[in-house]
Design a protein around this motif. Structure first.
Motif, PDB file in Angstrom:
ATOM      1  N   LEU A  67       0.817  -1.213   0.000  1.00 33.57           N
ATOM      2  CA  LEU A  67       0.000   0.000   0.000  1.00 33.57           C
ATOM      3  C   LEU A  67       0.855   1.269   0.000  1.00 33.57           C
ATOM      4  O   LEU A  67       0.484   2.278  -0.609  1.00 33.57           O
ATOM      5  CB  LEU A  67      -0.932   0.007   1.215  1.00 33.57           C
ATOM      6  CG  LEU A  67      -2.022  -1.067   1.229  1.00 33.57           C
ATOM      7  CD1 LEU A  67      -2.835  -0.995   2.504  1.00 33.57           C
ATOM      8  CD2 LEU A  67      -2.943  -0.936   0.026  1.00 33.57           C
ATOM      9  N   VAL A  72      -1.458   2.606  -3.666  1.00 32.44           N
ATOM     10  CA  VAL A  72      -2.811   2.103  -3.918  1.00 32.44           C
ATOM     11  C   VAL A  72      -3.862   2.972  -3.233  1.00 32.44           C
ATOM     12  O   VAL A  72      -4.959   3.184  -3.738  1.00 32.44           O
ATOM     13  CB  VAL A  72      -2.922   0.633  -3.440  1.00 32.44           C
ATOM     14  CG1 VAL A  72      -4.350   0.125  -3.599  1.00 32.44           C
ATOM     15  CG2 VAL A  72      -1.959  -0.242  -4.226  1.00 32.44           C
ATOM     16  N   ILE A  73      -3.505   3.501  -2.071  1.00 31.06           N
ATOM     17  CA  ILE A  73      -4.485   4.291  -1.305  1.00 31.06           C
ATOM     18  C   ILE A  73      -4.916   5.530  -2.084  1.00 31.06           C
ATOM     19  O   ILE A  73      -6.069   5.948  -2.035  1.00 31.06           O
ATOM     20  CB  ILE A  73      -3.873   4.680   0.060  1.00 31.06           C
ATOM     21  CG1 ILE A  73      -3.650   3.422   0.910  1.00 31.06           C
ATOM     22  CG2 ILE A  73      -4.758   5.660   0.797  1.00 31.06           C
ATOM     23  CD1 ILE A  73      -3.060   3.700   2.269  1.00 31.06           C
ATOM     24  N   TYR A  81      -9.721  -5.991  -1.228  1.00 23.17           N
ATOM     25  CA  TYR A  81      -8.635  -6.709  -0.561  1.00 23.17           C
ATOM     26  C   TYR A  81      -9.245  -7.912   0.141  1.00 23.17           C
ATOM     27  O   TYR A  81     -10.221  -7.789   0.897  1.00 23.17           O
ATOM     28  CB  TYR A  81      -7.942  -5.800   0.448  1.00 23.17           C
ATOM     29  CG  TYR A  81      -6.921  -6.497   1.317  1.00 23.17           C
ATOM     30  CD1 TYR A  81      -5.612  -6.687   0.882  1.00 23.17           C
ATOM     31  CD2 TYR A  81      -7.269  -6.960   2.588  1.00 23.17           C
ATOM     32  CE1 TYR A  81      -4.680  -7.316   1.688  1.00 23.17           C
ATOM     33  CE2 TYR A  81      -6.344  -7.597   3.398  1.00 23.17           C
ATOM     34  CZ  TYR A  81      -5.052  -7.765   2.942  1.00 23.17           C
ATOM     35  OH  TYR A  81      -4.132  -8.403   3.744  1.00 23.17           O
ATOM     36  N   GLU A  98      -2.834   1.189   7.710  1.00 22.58           N
ATOM     37  CA  GLU A  98      -2.856   1.349   6.257  1.00 22.58           C
ATOM     38  C   GLU A  98      -4.131   0.770   5.659  1.00 22.58           C
ATOM     39  O   GLU A  98      -4.712   1.331   4.715  1.00 22.58           O
ATOM     40  CB  GLU A  98      -1.625   0.675   5.634  1.00 22.58           C
ATOM     41  CG  GLU A  98      -0.314   1.367   5.933  1.00 22.58           C
ATOM     42  CD  GLU A  98      -0.300   2.805   5.439  1.00 22.58           C
ATOM     43  OE1 GLU A  98      -0.828   3.074   4.341  1.00 22.58           O
ATOM     44  OE2 GLU A  98       0.209   3.674   6.166  1.00 22.58           O
ATOM     45  N   PHE A 102      -6.929   2.650   3.558  1.00 19.69           N
ATOM     46  CA  PHE A 102      -7.292   2.073   2.267  1.00 19.69           C
ATOM     47  C   PHE A 102      -8.812   2.018   2.115  1.00 19.69           C
ATOM     48  O   PHE A 102      -9.373   2.377   1.070  1.00 19.69           O
ATOM     49  CB  PHE A 102      -6.666   0.669   2.180  1.00 19.69           C
ATOM     50  CG  PHE A 102      -7.035  -0.123   0.965  1.00 19.69           C
ATOM     51  CD1 PHE A 102      -6.565   0.237  -0.291  1.00 19.69           C
ATOM     52  CD2 PHE A 102      -7.829  -1.256   1.075  1.00 19.69           C
ATOM     53  CE1 PHE A 102      -6.886  -0.516  -1.411  1.00 19.69           C
ATOM     54  CE2 PHE A 102      -8.158  -2.007  -0.031  1.00 19.69           C
ATOM     55  CZ  PHE A 102      -7.692  -1.631  -1.280  1.00 19.69           C
TER      56      PHE A 102
END
Length: 402
Positions: A67, A72-73, A81, A98, A102
Motif C-alpha cells: 500500500l 494504492v491508497i 482486498y 494502512e 485504504f
C-alpha cells in the motif's frame, strides 16, 4: 457459473476419498497453493470467476509495503482486498492503519478469520466470542457443526449446513450505526452474527468469523454457492488477494516485538508450555549454579583477648610482689563503681558518706563502715602485705554482690 468451474476439481474430491484418512492432512492451513481439505487452492483459483474476470493479484509482499510503495491508497480505481486465514495476528499496527486508510478512500476489505487483531477491533468498535477457542485436535473439531444463513432474500438458497470444524465463533458487540448483519448461525438455539459489513469512511469492511467455510473441503461438498453468495456482496473490482506470508521490510516493528508471546498467551495449552519451560530453565540455572559454586572459605572471627591481657597484667604484678599498687587499683576501681552506680561523691569518705553508701547499696551500716575504714587505712600505707590485698579483694566482692 461457479458450479461448472468446480467440476474440474471433482477429481480432487475423488482423491480425498481414495486416500485413507490417516494420510490426509486435515490441518487448517488456509494456504492458496494447498490442495488438502482445508487449503485455499480452489477459492483463490476461482476468484476471477467470482469477480467476473477482474484481475486477481496474489500479494507477494507485506500489505503495508504494498500500500505504501504502490500508492494504492491514492488510486482512483476501487479495489477489493481479500484475506482468508486462521487469524489476523500477522497484521502489525502499521499495516492495520494502512488498511483503515485504504478502506476510508472507498476501497473494500474482506477478512475471514477465527481471530481478529485487537487494533482492528478497537478501530471498528466490535468484539467477538469464540466458545470453541480451546478445541484444536482433529477429532474435537470434527464434532463441531453448524448451519449458516444469509439475510439476503434474493438468493435462491439462504441456509447452508456445515458438518465439521465449525467453531461457535461470532460477533458479540458492534456499533449498530455502522454495522450491517449479512449472515448468522445458530449457537445454543440463538441466531448470532458471523458475517457483517462495517462501514468505514467511503468504503467498508466485510468480516467473517468462519474462514473454514471457504476451504477446498466445503467447495467440493456442495457449499460453493455459499461462498459465491458471500463474495457477491463485494463490488466487482480488481482483487488484492493476501496470503499473509511476508513480513514488512520497511515498517518499524518495535511495537509488535511481543507478538510471539502474545500468541502463546492467547492459547491456554501454549501458555502452560511457556510457563513450564521458563520454570524448568530457572531451576536448571539454579541447581547448575549451586553445583559449580566455589567453596566459600571460613573466616574465623577475631578473638577477644581482654581476659588473656588481664591475666598477663595480673601475673606481672604478682611476680613483682607490688601489693600496694594492686591495693590502690582495687580501691580506685571500687570508688569509681560507687560514683557510677550509686551517684555518690567519693572525695570525702566521712560518716555521712558511709550512711548514704550503706543505704543505697543495701548493705548493713557496720559492714559498710568496716570496708570504708579499711580503704582509708590502706591508702595511708606505703606498703601492703599480700594478706591485706586478699582481705580487701574479698570485702569489695562481697559488698558489690550484695
Amino acid at each position: 457459473m461457479i458450479l461448472q468451474h468446480l467440476k474440474k476439481y471433482a477429481p480432487l474430491l475423488l482423491l480425498f476419498l481414495l486416500i485413507g484418512c490417516h494420510k490426509t492432512d486435515w490441518s487448517e492451513n488456509f494456504k492458496e497453493k494447498e490442495k488438502s481439505p482445508f487449503g485455499n487452492y480452489i477459492i483463490y483459483n476461482e476468484a476471477e470467476t467470482l469477480f467476473k474476470n477482474k484481475q486477481v493479484t496474489l500479494l507477494k509482499q507485506n500489505i503495508y509495503d504494498y500500500l505504501m510503495l504502490e500508492s494504492v491508497i491514492d488510486s482512483v480505481e476501487i479495489k477489493n482486498y481479500v484475506s482468508i486465514k486462521h487469524n489476523g495476528f500477522k497484521y502489525t499496527n502499521g499495516s492495520t492503519r494502512e488498511l483503515l486508510d485504504f478502506v476510508a478512500k472507498g476501497n473494500n476489505v474482506f477478512l475471514a478469520f477465527n481471530n481478529f487483531r485487537d487494533t482492528l477491533k478497537s478501530s471498528l468498535k466490535f468484539t467477538t466470542n469464540n466458545l470453541d477457542k480451546d478445541v484444536y485436535d482433529v477429532k474435537g473439531l470434527k464434532k463441531l457443526e453448524g448451519t449458516f444463513e444469509l439475510n439476503n432474500k434474493s438468493f435462491s438458497k439462504t441456509s447452508f449446513s456445515f458438518d465439521r470444524n465449525i467453531r461457535r465463533n461470532y460477533f458479540l458487540q458492534y456499533n449498530e450505526n455502522t454495522t450491517s448483519i449479512l449472515g448468522t448461525f445458530a449457537v445454543d438455539g440463538e441466531k448470532v452474527p458471523n458475517f457483517v459489513k462495517i462501514h468505514y469512511g467511503e468504503g467498508a469492511f466485510y468480516l467473517h468469523t468462519q474462514p473454514i467455510a471457504f476451504t477446498n473441503y466445503y467447495l467440493l461438498n456442495g457449499k460453493e454457492e455459499y461462498a459465491a453468495n458471500v463474495f457477491s456482496y463485494l463490488p466487482n473490482a480488481d482483487v488484492i488477494w493476501d496470503p499473509q506470508i511476508k513480513s514488512s521490510k520497511y515498517e518499524d516493528k518495535k511495537e509488535d516485538d511481543n507478538n510471539v508471546f502474545k500468541f502463546f498467551l492467547e492459547h491456554p495449552t501454549l501458555t502452560w508450555f511457556l510457563f513450564v519451560s521458563l520454570i524448568g530453565l530457572l531451576l536448571f540455572m539454579l541447581f547448575n549454579a549451586r553445583r559449580k559454586q566455589r567453596p566459600i572459605p571460613i573466616i574465623k572471627p577475631l578473638q577477644n583477648s581482654t581476659v588473656e591481657f588481664t591475666q598477663t597484667i595480673a601475673n606481672l604484678y604478682l611476680k613483682e610482689q607490688d601489693h600496694k599498687n594492686l591495693v590502690d587499683k582495687k580501691i580506685a576501681y571500687f570508688l569509681e563503681k560507687v560514683r557510677s552506680k550509686y551517684l555518690l561523691d567519693t572525695s570525702n569518705l566521712n560518716a555521712d558518706f558511709i550512711e548514704k553508701l550503706a543505704s543505697k547499696s543495701g548493705n548493713d551500716l557496720q559492714r559498710t563502715k568496716y570496708l570504708v575504714n579499711t580503704i582509708i587505712a590502706l591508702n595511708k600505707k606505703t606498703e601492703c602485705l599480700e594478706e591485706e590485698l586478699i582481705v580487701l579483694h574479698k570485702m569489695i566482692e562481697n559488698f558489690l554482690n550484695k
